[in-house]
Write a protein that holds these residues in place. Sequence first.
Motif, PDB file in Angstrom:
ATOM      1  N   LYS A 198      -7.269  -4.749  -0.815  1.00  0.00           N
ATOM      2  CA  LYS A 198      -5.872  -4.319  -0.951  1.00  0.00           C
ATOM      3  C   LYS A 198      -5.126  -4.447   0.369  1.00  0.00           C
ATOM      4  O   LYS A 198      -3.975  -4.887   0.416  1.00  0.00           O
ATOM      5  CB  LYS A 198      -5.826  -2.867  -1.440  1.00  0.00           C
ATOM      6  CG  LYS A 198      -4.415  -2.367  -1.731  1.00  0.00           C
ATOM      7  CD  LYS A 198      -4.440  -0.941  -2.261  1.00  0.00           C
ATOM      8  CE  LYS A 198      -3.033  -0.487  -2.625  1.00  0.00           C
ATOM      9  NZ  LYS A 198      -2.105  -0.543  -1.514  1.00  0.00           N
ATOM     10  N   ASP A 202      -2.009  -6.739   0.825  1.00  0.00           N
ATOM     11  CA  ASP A 202      -0.728  -6.193   1.292  1.00  0.00           C
ATOM     12  C   ASP A 202      -0.261  -6.914   2.551  1.00  0.00           C
ATOM     13  O   ASP A 202       0.926  -7.248   2.691  1.00  0.00           O
ATOM     14  CB  ASP A 202      -0.860  -4.695   1.553  1.00  0.00           C
ATOM     15  CG  ASP A 202      -1.072  -3.906   0.282  1.00  0.00           C
ATOM     16  OD1 ASP A 202      -0.804  -4.468  -0.801  1.00  0.00           O
ATOM     17  OD2 ASP A 202      -1.515  -2.756   0.358  1.00  0.00           O
ATOM     18  N   LYS A 206       3.072  -9.085   2.942  1.00  0.00           N
ATOM     19  CA  LYS A 206       4.074  -8.822   3.980  1.00  0.00           C
ATOM     20  C   LYS A 206       4.280 -10.056   4.860  1.00  0.00           C
ATOM     21  O   LYS A 206       5.415 -10.355   5.254  1.00  0.00           O
ATOM     22  CB  LYS A 206       3.636  -7.633   4.829  1.00  0.00           C
ATOM     23  CG  LYS A 206       3.677  -6.301   4.097  1.00  0.00           C
ATOM     24  CD  LYS A 206       3.180  -5.167   4.974  1.00  0.00           C
ATOM     25  CE  LYS A 206       3.210  -3.844   4.224  1.00  0.00           C
ATOM     26  NZ  LYS A 206       2.674  -2.732   5.041  1.00  0.00           N
TER      27      LYS A 206
END
Length: 981
Positions: A198, A202, A206
């Motif tokens: 995760k 993430d 980003k």
Amino acid sequence: PHTHTPQRFIVVFPAVVRFINTVSFLFSDRTYDYSVVHPGPNLNMIVGANGTGKSSIVCAICLGLAGKTAVLCRGDKVGLYVKRGCKKGFIEIELYKRGGNVVINREIHVENNQSIWMLNGRHSSQKAVEEEVKSLHIQVSNLCQFLPQEKVGEFAKMSKIELLEATEKSVGPPAMYEYHCELKNFRNKERELESVVKEKADFLQKARQRNERNKLDVNRYYEKKRHLDLIELLEKKKPWVEYETVRKRLEDVKKEREEAKQQLSSLRQTQAPMLKKIQAIENQLKPIDAQIKAKTVSIKEAAQRCKQKQEQLDRKHKEIDDIKQTLTLKQMEEEDHRKRISNTKRIIDDLKAELANVGDQPDVTPQIDAINAELRSIQVERGKIDGEKADLRREGDNLTTISSVIYNHKKLIDMNNMMKVKEEKLRSRHRDTHSALEWFRQNRELFTGNVHEPMMLVINVKNHGFAKYVENHIPFNDLRAFVFQRKDDMEKFMEEVRDKLNLKVNSIAAPEESCSRRAPSRHIESLRRFGFFSYLREMFDAPDEVMSYLCHQYRVHDVPVGNEQTKAMIKTVIEEPYIKILYTAEERYSVKRSLYSRNISTSNSAVHPSQYLTIAVDVDQKRQLEQEREMKALQQRTVQLDRRENDLRKEKKHLSELRGKKRQLEQKISTKQDRWLRAKLSIEKVYLALETVGLTAEKTKLENDCREGAVELKTLDYIYKKYVTKSCFWLPQALSRLPDTLDELDAMLNEEQSRADCFTGLSESVVEEYNRREQEIKNLEKELDDKSNALNAYRQNISEAKERWLNPLKQLVDQINEKFSDFFRSMQCAGEVDLHYENEEEYDKYGIRIRVKFHSSTQMHELTAHHQSGGERSVSTMLYLMALQELNRCPFRVVDEINQGMDPINERRVFDIVVRTACKKTTSQYFFITPKLLQNLQYAEEMTILCVHNGAYMLPPNQWDEQAFIRQHLRRKKHNRKGVM
């Protein structure tokens, strides 16, 4: 007994028994000097009155098998189990083992609480004994296998998770609990991998978003570069266009020059005859000169007339000069008009710019309305604050008696810090209770009656030295319990925090009738001669419901606390009636009196230092300081509201002025535009006059064109020589798509330059950064793929491990449920056991849930420490243990006084089930300890009845003759029958 003689406890079994063969002990509880127990292979019913020493057998089994004293809850030091006055005690246990029995010996020394171990006649270590016991699947710390008297109530308090683990260890296959632990570890590692995946995902997202934003800058950079490249092409084509323009002009000039030459030649040819004719005429005029002289007079007259004409011409020139002067004045006037127009236009542009700035702002009317609304809310809030301040002042008047000792804010901070220390201790010791506390504080309004936070937070000892007595007397499970005035509030609370949040929390319902002011058995003054100075209740403060429960459950109103004098007089003190529990300076004493012989037996344990209750808070002082702080906060809030109100009024004034200024600017612009329009009309009039003069001057300009043409011709030749030779190096295809006139080129060049100037702050570093991050994103994608593949592989391993654990576990629980349900149906009740979990992947949250129903009018409820009565809990516990009995993995089970609190009907039913189940040949050895039995019970031949007697007239064990006792009993029974006849 002689003080130098050790205690000894021996239990001996026949060789045919299932597991424990003998237990011998010279031991414990201040009851025996020496005893030997011979249990049977199936159900062993150990019967005896209270105080005779039944639990000594349980203690001997536990301690002899290397169990911890915490399992027994009768003393924390092993030396406390040796008979008072003896320096050491001895336990010997013989265990059945295929291939050769195991004999364990333990010698306990009181002075240093140390033990000497022997295994099969050889000195050994406690660790070796523990390993041997473990290899035989003995777990004295498992309540499903070993349930001492003090732990009977703890069984119902076990969480579903704890019950599952105990069941796995007790009756599950040898690898089941290991698989469970392995799965929990796997799940933890899976969470770590999921977290990493995760986190990577993430971070990748980003990075993509960040680079997507940078992509706009990259596109803008390339857009600017395209404009600059086009500007460069335009700059290159401009000289070429200039050359083409001049070249065409050169061609035209050359053509005009050729035409002028031809005209000149033609004129010369035309003038040649005329010149000849003029010459002939001149020749003819010579004879006439005389005649001319004769006519001089006539010429003079003509001259006079010419003079007059000249004077007329001079006057005309003067008029021309006047006209020129007038023209100059007109030009000056026009220049002045132009300046005024320029100034007026500049003023109009400035006003328009100012109006545009004002116009860009949104309509301020909604803002003014919002400010008015906020001002009204401030007035309302100020009114509320004034009301709260008045309430606080009125409440403060009631506390004036103690206000003199509260002199600064630091004390309140210290008190709050002390409460935080208490809460932190609770959090570190029992995180679930702390989580439930935080939930309760956020949802306090859900409850109707009084609800008190865990006891350890609301109990305030009056002296730090008293804390250890209170804390030793109240178990930690109750210290961390929430206390409810109403049972429906307690059920609602447990449904939320236990069932929904899956938190292990204790809760208590206070007695319906308050017991907080219940009087003690004797006034404390009558006990001062023994050194007693207070009852336990007077040592602390607590809310009424909490104090009521403690008086009802633990009789804190009737437990005296003494000092060293009490310790010195302890033999006299324990003879006093009504005293069951007492405290000296450092010890706790429990006093029991036999219902048969009235003999007294006592047990004592050390008083542990307090861990949680040493922190005390003065509630009244804390409330006073809180009120002062609230008053200061309200005053500060009032000042903030006043300041905010002033700011809002200023902002409202500014917005109103801004709205008025906009109207003024619009009026000024309208006026200036009218003036500018009138000035423009005047200028147009002057232009018309100047145009008339300009047409006159154009004639003169044309006359000079011919002379200027020669100079221009030379310039064109220079340009031609300079640029024609270079034109072959240009980019014809790119330039051909561009305009072919200077005006169009200049217009396009200005437009492209303006567009390029719009792209500010851009450089090649933007592109370099974008490309670098694109590479990072590719690396991250590869790392994420690797971690995702690893996670999938790990999940496959978990799935295989889960199948090895879960399928046998479900079969095991189904077998337990089948037996458990049958037992309950035989009692005209209902019960079931199921495997409980909320998320199938959360292996540390799996648990066994026991649900029971004892009345046909009620629904099934989960077995808890508070929902069922004590007797119902005992029945449920006993039947669950019997459901485990036939699964027969553990070698023996011990249950001590579980039938206490059962009604006679349930006790009889449970006894029948125990006899029927534990006497089967396929079940393990069973020890059932009870102080009483009902009459006319059904017994089995496989049972072994062990009657425990104790008293002043008891025979020593080696003099006991069982056969003689039976013969004597039969003779007495026969004699009684004759007497009746």
